[in-house]
Design an enzyme around this catalytic site. Structure first.
Site, PDB file in Angstrom:
ATOM      1  N   HIS A  22      16.168  -2.550  -5.918  1.00 42.50           N
ATOM      2  CA  HIS A  22      17.135  -2.519  -7.026  1.00 42.50           C
ATOM      3  C   HIS A  22      16.429  -2.766  -8.363  1.00 42.50           C
ATOM      4  O   HIS A  22      16.838  -2.242  -9.387  1.00 42.50           O
ATOM      5  CB  HIS A  22      18.244  -3.557  -6.793  1.00 42.50           C
ATOM      6  N   ASP A 115      23.990  -4.715 -12.099  1.00 43.80           N
ATOM      7  CA  ASP A 115      23.999  -4.133 -10.755  1.00 43.80           C
ATOM      8  C   ASP A 115      25.325  -4.527 -10.116  1.00 43.80           C
ATOM      9  O   ASP A 115      25.631  -5.716 -10.005  1.00 43.80           O
ATOM     10  CB  ASP A 115      22.816  -4.749  -9.989  1.00 43.80           C
ATOM     11  N   HIS A 148      35.754   4.783  -0.447  1.00 44.08           N
ATOM     12  CA  HIS A 148      36.845   5.139   0.471  1.00 44.08           C
ATOM     13  C   HIS A 148      37.173   3.999   1.418  1.00 44.08           C
ATOM     14  O   HIS A 148      38.332   3.806   1.771  1.00 44.08           O
ATOM     15  CB  HIS A 148      36.507   6.416   1.238  1.00 44.08           C
ATOM     16  N   SER A 283      10.743  -2.092   1.301  1.00 40.42           N
ATOM     17  CA  SER A 283      10.454  -3.518   1.115  1.00 40.42           C
ATOM     18  C   SER A 283      11.182  -4.419   2.097  1.00 40.42           C
ATOM     19  O   SER A 283      10.927  -5.613   2.149  1.00 40.42           O
ATOM     20  CB  SER A 283      10.844  -3.924  -0.306  1.00 40.42           C
ATOM     21  N   CYS A 336       1.408  -0.426  -1.586  1.00 38.87           N
ATOM     22  CA  CYS A 336       0.633   0.532  -2.381  1.00 38.87           C
ATOM     23  C   CYS A 336       1.419   0.903  -3.635  1.00 38.87           C
ATOM     24  O   CYS A 336       2.599   0.583  -3.739  1.00 38.87           O
ATOM     25  CB  CYS A 336       0.345   1.781  -1.544  1.00 38.87           C
ATOM     26  N   GLN A 338       3.419   3.247  -4.763  1.00 38.30           N
ATOM     27  CA  GLN A 338       4.016   4.403  -4.076  1.00 38.30           C
ATOM     28  C   GLN A 338       4.162   5.652  -4.949  1.00 38.30           C
ATOM     29  O   GLN A 338       3.936   6.759  -4.487  1.00 38.30           O
ATOM     30  CB  GLN A 338       5.383   4.019  -3.490  1.00 38.30           C
ATOM     31  N   TRP A 356      16.993   4.701  -0.854  1.00 41.81           N
ATOM     32  CA  TRP A 356      17.358   5.676  -1.889  1.00 41.81           C
ATOM     33  C   TRP A 356      16.214   5.914  -2.876  1.00 41.81           C
ATOM     34  O   TRP A 356      15.979   7.044  -3.313  1.00 41.81           O
ATOM     35  CB  TRP A 356      18.641   5.267  -2.596  1.00 41.81           C
ATOM     36  N   ASP A 377      22.113   2.254   3.749  1.00 47.44           N
ATOM     37  CA  ASP A 377      22.468   3.610   3.313  1.00 47.44           C
ATOM     38  C   ASP A 377      21.557   4.701   3.872  1.00 47.44           C
ATOM     39  O   ASP A 377      21.738   5.883   3.579  1.00 47.44           O
ATOM     40  CB  ASP A 377      22.413   3.661   1.780  1.00 47.44           C
ATOM     41  N   GLN A 378      20.566   4.302   4.675  1.00 48.00           N
ATOM     42  CA  GLN A 378      19.477   5.237   4.969  1.00 48.00           C
ATOM     43  C   GLN A 378      19.876   6.428   5.851  1.00 48.00           C
ATOM     44  O   GLN A 378      19.340   7.524   5.682  1.00 48.00           O
ATOM     45  CB  GLN A 378      18.303   4.444   5.568  1.00 48.00           C
TER      46      GLN A 378
HETATM   47  C1  UDX Z   1      16.653  -1.260  -0.463  1.00 47.51           C
HETATM   48  C2  UDX Z   1      17.387  -0.582   0.707  1.00 47.51           C
HETATM   49  O1  UDX Z   1      16.784  -0.823   1.930  1.00 47.51           O
HETATM   50  C3  UDX Z   1      17.552   0.880   0.438  1.00 47.51           C
HETATM   51  O2  UDX Z   1      18.109   1.535   1.567  1.00 47.51           O
HETATM   52  C4  UDX Z   1      18.440   1.026  -0.758  1.00 47.51           C
HETATM   53  O3  UDX Z   1      18.696   2.365  -1.016  1.00 47.51           O
HETATM   54  C5  UDX Z   1      17.781   0.333  -1.938  1.00 47.51           C
HETATM   55  O4  UDX Z   1      17.463  -1.015  -1.627  1.00 47.51           O
HETATM   56  P1  UDX Z   1      14.049  -0.616   0.111  1.00 47.51           P
HETATM   57  O5  UDX Z   1      14.339  -0.721   1.559  1.00 47.51           O
HETATM   58  O6  UDX Z   1      13.005  -1.463  -0.422  1.00 47.51           O
HETATM   59  O7  UDX Z   1      15.375  -0.760  -0.778  1.00 47.51           O
HETATM   60  O8  UDX Z   1      13.668   0.942  -0.062  1.00 47.51           O
HETATM   61  P2  UDX Z   1      13.587   1.900  -1.313  1.00 47.51           P
HETATM   62  O9  UDX Z   1      14.925   2.156  -1.881  1.00 47.51           O
HETATM   63  O10 UDX Z   1      12.853   3.086  -0.851  1.00 47.51           O
HETATM   64  O11 UDX Z   1      12.748   1.089  -2.404  1.00 47.51           O
HETATM   65  C6  UDX Z   1      11.410   0.729  -2.218  1.00 47.51           C
HETATM   66  C7  UDX Z   1      10.701   0.779  -3.545  1.00 47.51           C
HETATM   67  O12 UDX Z   1       9.437   0.141  -3.381  1.00 47.51           O
HETATM   68  C8  UDX Z   1      10.417   2.209  -4.010  1.00 47.51           C
HETATM   69  O13 UDX Z   1      10.645   2.296  -5.405  1.00 47.51           O
HETATM   70  C9  UDX Z   1       8.943   2.412  -3.721  1.00 47.51           C
HETATM   71  O14 UDX Z   1       8.285   3.239  -4.649  1.00 47.51           O
HETATM   72  C10 UDX Z   1       8.392   0.996  -3.801  1.00 47.51           C
HETATM   73  N1  UDX Z   1       7.242   0.831  -2.902  1.00 47.51           N
HETATM   74  C11 UDX Z   1       7.394   0.888  -1.554  1.00 47.51           C
HETATM   75  C12 UDX Z   1       6.014   0.599  -3.473  1.00 47.51           C
HETATM   76  O15 UDX Z   1       5.859   0.581  -4.700  1.00 47.51           O
HETATM   77  N2  UDX Z   1       4.961   0.425  -2.646  1.00 47.51           N
HETATM   78  C13 UDX Z   1       5.050   0.455  -1.294  1.00 47.51           C
HETATM   79  O16 UDX Z   1       4.033   0.259  -0.628  1.00 47.51           O
HETATM   80  C14 UDX Z   1       6.318   0.689  -0.729  1.00 47.51           C
END
Ligand code: UDX
Length: 461
Positions: A22, A115, A148, A283, A336, A338, A356, A377-378
């Protein structure tokens, strides 16, 4: 504060729910706003400010902290999610109000972008007579499903006989395509309540911003816009990756984990174009030990190069000696950068949990996906990746819910080579271009951001 004055330099306070998934999109949005001339204060919890690995700011963005009631040990110290969220609401409301009072004397705040997981942020904005903007960090499709449920138009629990779910604005879904909190009724009740609470005071928000873009979710955005003033403002990927006008914000981030940047980028620089599988589950998701083993063997069987993010808390589940044995083919890191990784030409496919942010990032950087959703939400995001945007495939599970190694290798090969993956790879290029157009000057998201900014800069008009 001189309201009514032309181009008043408005001050926005940005309040994300304090988890990486977030913080990232809201911080990136903060950067867009800052580039457009707003003064920004990003608010995190005191615990997070103390423990985070990285924050580099610019003159227009500053960082402040409020309390969630767990300043020393963070959320892990709370007895339960219920207890954490209840105290956060109470102490957060109090300390956010103190922060706003404090700013009254120097740089008064004009707007709170909150948020909706923290729906009390809107109540605080109202108490202080400020402009309020809800910022949804998940897809519009997912928000529509939750809405909904909130309106009781989708009744839970779903009947076992129900094979398909029809929700206006969405394609026909199977129950397992719904967010886990909806499909697995009763799971994580506190989180689900918080999610439904997003809508409880939403009609009072002046703005409803969603991290998506119009062409990506056209049908559902248009549908929701009939009853909520939703505005798509995404993807909030840093502009240097998408928008040729802005090239200077590369090093600006706030990370809960420490990225192993140099090692990753050097390793990728030595690999051929589209030869590497990037693997990350974000994360929060935790894989079972057996699943981790299947994934490891699947990567090995695929015989492709791989860069795999295994957070320190997950490391013990790796098969014994796996990193040593596969060191010629793979690199395993605890975190990393990403976006830089996905933007690297060596990456040919992304095995993702479909958070997301990861989904939007892969889409916007043109990386085909192997979707392996875990929870929240995945599953819904994965459904769209496979069937609507046709930018990836989804792994099949066996009857125990396990994705076996042969399936993982099959999916990698499907996406990366041969005729079968051709359409996916073509679509990946297409979506990259459409995402860029959305944030480019006069693009659909850019226009929405411009309108938001100008309403704050010229409050009397
Ligand atoms: C959580 C929920 O699990 C997700 O489903 C929801 O949509 C948002 O909140 P998370 O599981 O961490 O998030 O996944 P994601 O939404 O993909 O966010 C991860 C963030 O960490 C991404 O912005 C990604 O770029 C970053 N990331 C991930 C890194 O910078 N380095 C990494 O090694 C892994």
């Amino acid at each position: 504060m001189e309201k009514g004055k032309e181009n008043h330099k408005a001050h926005c306070l940005i309040l994300p729910y304090p988890i990486q998934g977030h913080i990232n999109p809201m911080l990136q949005f903060a950067k867009h706003l800052s580039h457009k001339g707003l003064k920004i204060t990003l608010v995190v919890t005191k615990f997070l400010r103390k423990t985070m690995q990285e924050f580099s700011g610019s003159s227009n963005i500053s960082l402040e902290a409020i309390s969630d009631g767990f300043d020393e040990g963070g959320r892990a110290d709370a007895e339960s999610s219920e207890a954490y969220l209840a105290l956060f609401r109470l102490v957060g409301t109090e300390t956010l109000s103190e922060l706003l009072e404090m700013h009254k004397t120097d740089s008064a705040v004009d707007c709170i972008i909150y948020d909706p997981f923290l729906s009390w942020g809107l109540d605080v904005a109202k108490k202080f007579g400020l402009v309020s903007a809800a910022f949804f960090t998940q897809s519009c499709a997912v928000n529509n499903i939750y809405y909904h449920v909130y309106k009781k138009e989708l009744k839970l629990p779903l009947l076992e006989t129900e094979k398909f779910v029809n929700i206006p604005g969405l394609p026909v879904l199977e129950p397992s395509d719904l967010p886990s909190f909806v499909y697995v009724h009763g799971s994580y009740p506190a989180s689900f309540e918080m999610i439904l609470n997003q809508f409880q005071n939403l009609e009072k928000a002046d703005w409803i911003l969603v991290n998506t873009f119009h062409k990506l979710e056209q049908e559902v955005i248009d549908w929701m816009a009939k009853f909520l003033p939703v505005k798509a403002i995404g993807p909030t990927i840093p502009s240097m990756y998408l928008d040729k006008r802005l090239q200077d914000d590369k090093d600006y981030g706030l990370s809960v984990f420490k990225p192993i940047t140099d090692v990753c980028m050097k390793w990728l620089n030595e690999r051929a174009s589209t030869s590497v599988v990037y693997v990350s589950f974000g994360s929060m998701a935790e894989l079972g030990a057996e699943q981790m083993e299947e994934l490891a063997h699947g990567l090995k069987t695929s015989n492709k190069y791989f860069l795999w993010v295994v957070r320190s808390s997950e490391e013990a589940k790796l098969p014994k000696n796996f990193s040593e044995e596969t060191s010629k083919k793979g690199l395993i890191v605890s975190w990393c950068p990403q976006l830089e990784v996905l933007a690297h030409e060596a990456i040919g496919c992304f095995i993702t949990h479909c958070g997301w942010n990861s989904t939007l990032e892969a889409l916007s950087l043109g990386v085909p996906m192997v979707a392996m959703p875990q929870w929240t939400d995945q599953s819904t995001n994965a459904k769209f990746v496979k069937n609507v945007w046709k930018m990836g495939i989804k792994t099949r599970q066996d009857e125990k819910g396990l994705v076996e190694q042969t399936e993982i290798a099959r999916c990698i090969n499907h996406v990366m080579e041969g005729d079968k993956g051709e359409e996916i790879r073509k679509n990946a290029k297409k979506w990259k271009e459409i995402a860029r157009e959305a944030v480019d000057e006069e693009g659909s998201s850019d226009k929405n951001i411009e309108n938001f900014v100008s309403s704050l800069m010229n409050p009397s008009t």
